[in-house]
Design an enzyme around this catalytic site. Sequence first.
Site, PDB file in Angstrom:
ATOM      1  N   ASP A   1      -1.539   3.679  15.386  1.00 25.74           N
ATOM      2  CA  ASP A   1      -1.468   3.166  14.025  1.00 25.74           C
ATOM      3  C   ASP A   1      -0.760   1.804  14.103  1.00 25.74           C
ATOM      4  O   ASP A   1      -0.148   1.495  15.118  1.00 25.74           O
ATOM      5  CB  ASP A   1      -0.668   4.173  13.191  1.00 25.74           C
ATOM      6  CG  ASP A   1      -0.487   3.712  11.762  1.00 25.74           C
ATOM      7  OD1 ASP A   1      -1.432   3.138  11.216  1.00 25.74           O
ATOM      8  OD2 ASP A   1       0.606   3.915  11.199  1.00 25.74           O
ATOM      9  N   LYS A   2      -0.833   1.002  13.044  1.00 22.61           N
ATOM     10  CA  LYS A   2      -0.149  -0.289  13.073  1.00 22.61           C
ATOM     11  C   LYS A   2       1.183  -0.246  12.322  1.00 22.61           C
ATOM     12  O   LYS A   2       2.241  -0.394  12.910  1.00 22.61           O
ATOM     13  CB  LYS A   2      -1.047  -1.376  12.458  1.00 22.61           C
ATOM     14  CG  LYS A   2      -0.391  -2.756  12.417  1.00 22.61           C
ATOM     15  CD  LYS A   2      -1.204  -3.750  11.647  1.00 22.61           C
ATOM     16  CE  LYS A   2      -1.136  -3.554  10.164  1.00 22.61           C
ATOM     17  NZ  LYS A   2       0.180  -3.914   9.559  1.00 22.61           N
TER      18      LYS A   2
ATOM     19  N   ARG B   1       1.622 -14.667  10.021  1.00 21.27           N
ATOM     20  CA  ARG B   1       0.595 -14.514   8.989  1.00 21.27           C
ATOM     21  C   ARG B   1       0.639 -15.778   8.143  1.00 21.27           C
ATOM     22  O   ARG B   1       1.670 -16.085   7.529  1.00 21.27           O
ATOM     23  CB  ARG B   1       0.889 -13.277   8.144  1.00 21.27           C
ATOM     24  CG  ARG B   1       0.782 -12.012   8.952  1.00 21.27           C
ATOM     25  CD  ARG B   1       1.510 -10.843   8.328  1.00 21.27           C
ATOM     26  NE  ARG B   1       0.805 -10.252   7.210  1.00 21.27           N
ATOM     27  CZ  ARG B   1       0.892  -8.967   6.883  1.00 21.27           C
ATOM     28  NH1 ARG B   1       1.628  -8.157   7.595  1.00 21.27           N
ATOM     29  NH2 ARG B   1       0.255  -8.486   5.860  1.00 21.27           N
TER      30      ARG B   1
ATOM     31  N   LYS C   1      -2.867 -19.768  -3.612  1.00 23.84           N
ATOM     32  CA  LYS C   1      -2.543 -19.577  -2.203  1.00 23.84           C
ATOM     33  C   LYS C   1      -3.511 -18.549  -1.635  1.00 23.84           C
ATOM     34  O   LYS C   1      -4.000 -17.664  -2.347  1.00 23.84           O
ATOM     35  CB  LYS C   1      -1.088 -19.138  -2.020  1.00 23.84           C
ATOM     36  CG  LYS C   1      -0.736 -17.740  -2.471  1.00 23.84           C
ATOM     37  CD  LYS C   1       0.622 -17.325  -1.901  1.00 23.84           C
ATOM     38  CE  LYS C   1       0.896 -15.853  -2.169  1.00 23.84           C
ATOM     39  NZ  LYS C   1       1.794 -15.592  -3.262  1.00 23.84           N
TER      40      LYS C   1
END
EC number: 7.6.2.1
Length: 1125
Positions: A467-468, A685, A656
């Site tokens: 899983d992340k 990110r 954005k």
Amino acid sequence: MADQIPLYPVHSAAAAANRKRAAYYSAAGLGPGAERPSRYQLEDESAHLDEMPLMMSEEGFENDESDYHTLPRARVTQRKRGLEWFVCGGWKFLCTSCCDWLVNICQRKRELKARTVWLGYPEKCEEKHPRNSIKNQKYNVFTFIPGVLYEQFKFFLNLYFLVVSCSQFVPALKIGYLYTYWAPLGFVLAVTIMREAIDEFRRFQRDKEVNSQLYSKLTVRGKVQVKSSDIQVGDLIIVEKNQRIPSDMVFLRTSEKAGSCFIRTDQLDGETDWKLKVAVSCTQRLPALGDLFSISAYVYAQKPQLDIHSFEGTFTREDCDPPIHESLSIENTLWASTIVASGTVIGVVIYTGKETRSVMNTSNPKNKVGLLDLELNQLTKALFVALVALSVVMVTLQGFVGPWYRNLFRFLLLFSYIIPISLRVNLDMGKAAYGWMIMKDESIPGTVVRTSTIPEELGRLVYLLTDKTGTLTQNEMVFKRLHLGTVSYGADTMDEIQNHLRNPYSQMQSQASGNNTSSTLPRKAQSSAPKVRKSVSSRVHEAVKAIALCHNVTPVYEPRAGMTGEAEYTEADQDFSDGNRTYQAASPDEVALVQWTESVGLTLVSRDLASMQLRTPSGQILTYSILQMFPFTSESKRMGVIVRDESTTEIMFYMKGADVAMSSIVQYNDWLEEECGNMAREGLRTLVVAKRALTEEQYQDFESRYSQAKLSIHDRALKVAAVVESLEREMELLCLTGVEDQLQADVRPTLEMLRNAGIKIWMLTGDKLETATCIAKSSHLVSRTQDIHIFRPVTNRGEAHLELNAFRRKHDCALVISGDSLEVCLKYYEHELVELACQCPAVVCCRCSPTQKAHIVKLLQQHAGRRTCAIGDGGNDVSMIQAADCGIGIEGKGRQASLAADFSITQFKHIGRLLMVHGRSSYKRSAALGQFVMHRGLIISTMQVPGAWHLRTGALLYATLYTMFPVFSLVLDQDVKPEMAMLYPELYKDLTKGRSLSFKTFLVWVLISIYQGGILMYGALLLFESEFVHVVAISFTALILTELLMVALTIRTWHWLMAVAEVLSLGCYVASLAFLNEYFDVAFITTVTFVWKVSAITVVSCLPLYVLKYLKRKLSPPSYSKLTS
């Protein structure tokens, strides 16, 4: 030349395909007008794809003649018929089908239907709905004993022992004492039943705890307390802040003024972003809570489904004229197992128990069996065949006289030591020892072994599915970088930004004329002319203001002591000026950005649906009206806001979003693409921030067109998007931000170690594609040199076909695919997709539901045939953990995953030591132990062939008292030190080939046993004395010594307990000689003759093996010996 090669041969080769298809069917004996066989019927519009299978190799792609003809035929010819099919697993398929049919007859599944639910009146429900209780138990009171016994006796080894033990009740077949058979079998069964009973009781206690949680239920008489398991469809349930939602509900009211609330869904979908849920407006507008009973209303809900991201229903109020109808979507629902993060909510229950989304996405736990146990089971079958053959030979030598079939069975019993019952006892005790060692390892504190039957599986893994969120990452966002094109600010230069901000705002405040002057100052450069270059200070000010205004964050004020649920969003390193303020948002990225603007001096102090207020470094409050909000969607990949500055009435459109979406919207620049790439390589990110000033006329024109588009009935979404896009032109690029999702400790070196160990890592996450790709890079799941192939979204068979062919041409690149595309590909091209994915160094699946995660695990097990391991920390990972051969849970915020797993760890980095050290040593030790126990049984059986009935009691003592401790001490053996195993993970790679225990190694042990057994018996016969009792004494003593020496020969690293076991066993044997007078002549034992004869036989049986082992180590040393020397 290259230009002429068609990249997608599907459409360009349509004519050729038709010709080839016609040729193919005419060859099959079908004319042009004949109907095609049903197996080739088409599933969608891409008709020609059926005969155009995916080209799985470069040769096939270049020579497409073979491509069109071979695959459909190959699929046809693979089917086995008749007896061949029955022998090759058909019988198993038939048995399974019959059992499934019987189960379905016994417990018919109710058909799931849509339902009408009246508010507060469960008795009006037309159908009976399941109880709202959670049940994770495998058995009930009646099925426990039969279930456990079935799980034990479905293995040949155990079944064989049961048959042999039962045969001893038949007088004609009785050999020896009953306890010699039933004691070991009873011990194995007792241990297993006890272990299962304890596990089952723990599961029962956990279920009881969840089912007895109390909730407030709203009735006509007021609030009453009700247990979670007593909640029914139609009940009105009140759920407080930080309380778990007990069942699937439609959201009717909230204590929040805005009519919405946030919920945490990390135990359902693994995402720790908070989700905004909206109450049904009709019930939210009611003056008081009790008025829910004064109206006549119902909810129509679709039938229960797996999909946690969609819902369709309607809310209808009948007692007004005309009746009010409201459509319900996913944003009006509160799914079970999620947690209320803000306010108090009231909902009407629509699904309970087995019909809730969370339970439907959880699979039943299966009983896991290690690969080593399956391999030993196969070897046991081979031994049984040898046992039968040996017994037949013995009966043949007797000439089939008398009741030969009874003699045959007696020989089978006599040689039953060939398959030793102590094998299961030793292995089970070994597994318990490995579990104890894992839990006592100080390098991985807090590790718990919950399934003690499969520690060896940790040493055989080829695929790790992780899983992340919460597993690889902490889901704590930290603002790292602000780039303005000409200047970049990092963590160490944030104080410069504070200075740049302080100057304009302090000048603003010092202006006597107040608001008008203050607002013009930072915008002078902008209003004068675009040719004039802005100062760095004004550009920083504009960028920070845009970040502080363009978001969906709400500040919440409450005492810090009561703050529990929001803790994960308050970074430890952020210094809040107001101690009791926390931020709520649907994304932790946005919270990180707003917290950063606060840290540099521009603070968001309040926000509602119509306005927001910022506090400047000098303490001045700036108010902005929110005119329009354009929320983030996965399609648009951007969000925007139109605000009016109350002091200057200036209207500004801020936006954005991701660089792919924003690069075409902003004005031309030469730095954005390059800097986005640089930040992505750092694992940040990125978000691009832009703005556009609007005049009052421009905004009024936009608003009228926007309102009109929102009211249109046909293509509403497209029209709304078109109106918004009319604003998104030539926007001024302000800045590029970089936010880091902090990884768990030592994730990068751990993933590197696992890759070097030959383990392929797949990341399965419910998160967005961009986020998943970013983490794959920053965690080094995908190495810097590797390309990433992002699988384009596909909706039908044709698109899937083209995209798979495009992907097939890529070499050594990681695959990133979304859950929706995966579903389409698996529908049409399951085998091809899995085959291609298995060749990738890494695979990332994003937007995965819990069921999809488990499905991917099962696909890998079926197609790759290798051992899989799943690791996760949330309730959404439970299905995946239970489906994998080996499940590891990380103890995070929720304990669901760690409780459902076979092994529970506290940090992801601990998996390195768990596999490299404990997994490796458990497998190697069990392989050695299993083969040694078999050798011990074989050697005494070989000795019994000539002197058939004489060693019965001796054999029992030999297998228990004399050699048990030294043989069991093999569980302490290790070929390399733990530090060395961690330093050279490549050693782990050898284990996946299964060379420690195979038919080859087993055959070597069989030959050793026959050689030694023969030498011991015939050596004693050769040195025959006057009485036969001396033969027994010599051979049996030599056997004990040989076995102790063989243990010493097998050991690679000595432990003090091993030496104690050897000495103790020898001492026990010498001491017991005095009591076994019927077998041993004490006077003879004490003579020199006895000593030299025993020594001679022992040397002959062991010395050649020592010499062979020494030569093998010199000529072909194993990989680990190169490291230890």
